[in-house]
Design a protein around this motif. Structure first.
Motif, short mmCIF file in Angstrom:
data_model
loop_
_atom_site.label_atom_id
_atom_site.label_comp_id
_atom_site.label_asym_id
_atom_site.label_seq_id
_atom_site.Cartn_x
_atom_site.Cartn_y
_atom_site.Cartn_z
N GLN A 57 -5.80 -1.12 11.56
CA GLN A 57 -5.17 -0.45 10.42
C GLN A 57 -3.65 -0.45 10.57
O GLN A 57 -3.12 -0.36 11.68
N TRP A 71 -3.06 5.49 6.59
CA TRP A 71 -3.66 4.36 7.29
C TRP A 71 -4.44 3.52 6.30
O TRP A 71 -5.21 4.03 5.49
N ASP A 73 -6.52 -0.52 5.96
CA ASP A 73 -7.00 -1.70 6.66
C ASP A 73 -6.00 -2.85 6.53
O ASP A 73 -5.45 -3.08 5.45
#
Length: 467
Positions: A57, A71, A73
């Protein structure tokens, strides 16, 4: 998406406040040989990294700080960008390892990628190799990082000394933490009264603690070579002692293990100051002592859950036993005054403030010269049982703290199986005597151990028993 808390984001702001600072924390695992091939290492870590979401992340920030970073991906995640290999120069001793650790840790992590790296060090003496893991402090505190990195081991973690900390032993509160409902109306009245009195007492306790922390931060320490601007270069060293020796001392003097460790640090700092031609005074070593407020059910969460105490370590006292007694009394007083609860209340209160305001306030404060605190000493509980990585035994684990905010040295302590390691990071230019600081800690523990055994002999008690 998960957002950074105000405390998590503080570490980003602290790093941004000084171009000479890298706010990554780390550890070095010393491994039994032979080292695996690089391809085998990459394959193993690629598989195990899938169990740790943060490894893949990145941070997304918002313009003008209109929202806290979050956060997300990484659509271009490539684990090979996070794994590196280096060979130590001959003879591969501690000096070569420590120099390489300092070199790797002084460089900032790339914020356009997941905020971690892993380095293989080959060529250690005695057929050993090492793995250095580096994580940005905004991602996790010491306990969370230790728990996270344990997932890379063969057994995926296991029992940890973290279960012994105060926060882990406190009962988990659900919802508002209200008592169990009774069918008896008299119990309702009694419960409401007890809850009201407890809430008032707790609020007063937190307020006193918060006031003490604030007053300490506003009280400038005397001029010291331990405090001031830092360069971009670092030094690293480590002190190694047996956990059993610390436990023996703590039992003999009826103090905590952390008291013993801090007393050894105190003794070493005193000698450093004297060797530098500085006279240690009562206010010479106000020390930031992070305190975990992480409950047992939050061990697997990657974030920061810490408060702080700011005791004055007694570097003005020459006698090691009196140093230990003073450390114990001052830490006991700090705990009783509510500094831990007060610090936690301050960070919790920040959650209710719009992120833009808290970010701007932190940005301003971190750019002001910090002269109240001159050292940091953090204790991170590690695994109780020996770990293995790719079938190789982990012989020891060395913690690596960062330095920032005009602190030129920092000490991190980590317990692993029967060992207790002090990892020391220092500014390259202003702390060339870092080895003396490490040796002084080991000598401080040795002196206390001698004193504890003399005390037991005098009392005619069992040297391995509790009082």
């Amino acid at each position: 998406m998960e957002h950074l808390s105000a405390l998590d984001a503080t570490f980003l702001e602290v790093e941004d406040s000084d171009p000479h600072v890298s706010l990554a924390i780390g550890s070095v695992s010393i491994m039994e040989g032979p080292a695996p091939s690089y391809e085998e290492f990459v394959s193993t870590f690629a598989e195990r990294a899938t169990t740790i979401p943060r490894c893949a992340q990145i941070l997304r920030t918002h313009p003008l700080d209109l929202g806290s970073p979050e956060w997300a991906d990484d659509p271009h995640f490539d684990i090979s960008r996070h794994l590196h290999r280096l060979a130590l120069p001959h003879p591969g001793d501690d000096a070569a390892l420590f120099e390489m650790v300092a070199s790797v840790m002084e460089r900032r992590l790339d914020r356009e990628r997941p905020l971690w790296e892993c380095w293989i060090f080959e060529g250690l003496s005695d057929d050993r190799w090492a793995v250095l893991t580096k994580v940005h402090h905004c991602m996790a505190d010491g306990i969370a990082t230790t728990q996270m990195l344990a997932k890379f081991s063969d057994n995926g973690g296991g029992d940890s000394f973290a279960s012994d900390i105060r926060a882990a032993k406190e009962p988990v509160r659900h919802g508002l933490g209200l008592p169990k409902v009774s069918l008896n109306p008299l119990d309702w009245v009694s419960g409401i009264g007890q809850g009201a009195f407890a809430a008032v007492a707790a609020a007063e306790h937190m307020a006193v603690g918060a006031a003490e922390l604030t007053a300490s931060l506003l009280s400038a320490s005397p001029e010291s070579s331990l405090n001031g601007p830092v360069t971009t270069m670092r030094r690293y060293s480590a002190a190694r002692v047996l956990l059993a020796d610390l436990q023996e001392i703590s039992h003999a003097f009826d103090v905590t293990l952390n008291d013993v460790a801090l007393a050894a640090i105190t003794d070493s700092y005193r000698r450093i100051l004297l060797d530098r031609g500085e006279q240690p005074g009562r206010n010479s070593l106000r020390t930031l002592v992070p305190v975990s407020v992480r409950a047992a059910n939050h061990f697997d969460m990657a974030d920061n859950r810490v408060s702080a105490m700011l005791p004055l370590l007694p570097v003005d006292e020459a006698d090691p036993v009196k140093q230990l007694q003073l450390v114990h009394s001052r830490l006991t007083r700090a705990k009783a005054s509510g500094q831990r609860e007060g610090g936690n209340a301050l960070t919790s209160a920040a959650k209710n403030v719009p992120f833009a305001f808290s970010a701007w306030a932190i940005r301003l404060l971190t750019r002001l010269p910090q002269k109240a605190v001159v050292a940091v000493a953090t204790n991170v509980p590690g695994p109780r049982n020996g770990q293995k990585l790719m079938g190789r035994r982990v012989l020891e684990v060395l913690p690596i703290p960062p330095i920032a905010l005009h602190l030129r040295t920092a000490v991190a302590m980590l317990s692993y199986t029967d060992q207790f390691i002090f990892g020391i990071t220092a500014d390259y230019d202003t702390a060339p005597d870092i080895e003396a600081l490490a040796t002084g800690i080991e000598d401080g523990v040795a002196r206390l151990l001698t004193a504890s055994r003399a005390r037991r002999r005098k009392r005619g008690s069992n040297p391995h028993g509790r009082k």
